[in-house]
Scaffold this motif. Sequence first.
Motif, short mmCIF file in Angstrom:
data_model
loop_
_atom_site.label_atom_id
_atom_site.label_comp_id
_atom_site.label_asym_id
_atom_site.label_seq_id
_atom_site.Cartn_x
_atom_site.Cartn_y
_atom_site.Cartn_z
N LEU A 132 -34.66 -23.02 -12.11
CA LEU A 132 -36.00 -22.44 -12.10
C LEU A 132 -35.84 -20.92 -12.21
N PRO A 133 -35.63 -20.42 -13.44
CA PRO A 133 -35.41 -18.98 -13.63
C PRO A 133 -36.72 -18.20 -13.47
N VAL A 134 -36.66 -17.11 -12.72
CA VAL A 134 -37.85 -16.29 -12.46
C VAL A 134 -37.51 -14.82 -12.63
N GLU A 135 -38.57 -14.01 -12.74
CA GLU A 135 -38.41 -12.57 -12.76
C GLU A 135 -39.49 -11.95 -11.89
N PHE A 136 -39.26 -10.70 -11.50
CA PHE A 136 -40.14 -10.02 -10.55
C PHE A 136 -39.78 -8.55 -10.52
#
Length: 455
Positions: free
Chosen positions: A392-396
């Motif tokens: 579950l790749p995410v960015e922020f």
Amino acid sequence: MGPGGLRRLFGHEAETDPMGLYERLRAEHGPVAPVLVNGDIPAWIVLGHRENMELARTPSRFSRDSRHWREMQEGKVPPDHPLAPLTTWQPIANLTEGEEHERYRKAITESMGRFDRRGIRRHVTRFANQLVDEFSADGRAELVSQFSEHLPMLAMTQLLGMPDEYGPRLVSAARDMLKGTETAVASNEYVVMTLRQTVANKREKPAQDFTTWLITHHSELSDEELEQHLRLVLIAAFETTANLITNTLRMVLTDHRFRANLAGGHMTLPDALEQVLWDEPPFITLLGRWATGDTELGGKPIRKGDLIISGLAAGNVDPEIRPDLSVPVHGNRSHLAFSGGPHECPGQDMARAIADTGIDALLARLPDLRLAVPEGELRWVSSIMSRHLVALPVEFSPHRAIAQGGTTGQTELPLTVATAGAPLPDAAVVAVAGVSEPQLRRSWWVRLLRSLRRH
């Protein structure tokens, strides 16, 4: 199709599209379908919600005692069979019935009841912050391997009184066991060996933890019973909670129903957890129950000694009870995610507590969390019992780590000792609407909502 036209609950079809397989089985056979498990051993899978509840609530007909399994009696399930770690009879709550089962279950539930629930939540928040600290400055993360899989094991090793460094290897061993791979037996042995050492340590040096309380419980469990019940609690809690965290985070990031409800202030995090437990239960099937005599279920003739598998995910989407899957099921806990009857999961409220506390801490730290790839690129992996996201790749927006080793700077609460048997309260999460201005300023719900409106 397998021998005689039967479908397998393993192999390509089951691993790539288990829900599609269940619907094809439902269309072909109705609420109970004949299938094959590893080694082309015949079994039944229960797809209907009502039939699953009947299966769970009538142990006199459908026992959890695997010694009833005809194929095992005939030597067709050897010790190195991939399902052996999950089905070989042991003196343990989930494989016994009657007075023996009650003795074991009481030891588990009464020992769990001694925890201070506020202390559990505080420890989960601390561990969640420590995990977020490892990637918060990067602006990117992969939440399955960096958060969801490690938080439950960190929490459970703490509750069982094990060193934190045991966590990573136990994560790998637990996943391997539940996949039913060729190395599942070796992984199971590693888990048992680790727990055996933990029991020995706690006999020598008791502490305020679940292992010690299980050792000193008036049921007087033997060393083997202690090891096997610790294994049961550890593995079940890990897989259930890791999948629940991942699936809920995916829903937060991708599901338009969640976003719309969040915008209107009508969905809390506990609501989201229950929706996930309906739509994507942590265990898609449950092995197993065995017929104690010739009987019938869902219109199918069941023979004495037959293996029957609970189709938890299939039962949750049974069109008889959910004709429209787009309709939310807030406040309804009649799903099958934790089974039912006398063997209903005793740790379900602890799984909810770890999941909602951990997710709350993550989103409070990273309020603009967003998916880093198109939703269609997310990949799943399935085994006979579980289905979970590979990544579950995410960015922020990058954030600095919290000082003092990931704690919040607040006084640490102990894990010990609450009123025995005290119920675990629902998470103290409020909807955006109707809370005070100070609460609004520090609520991750508001920060997340603002972020969702920007993307």
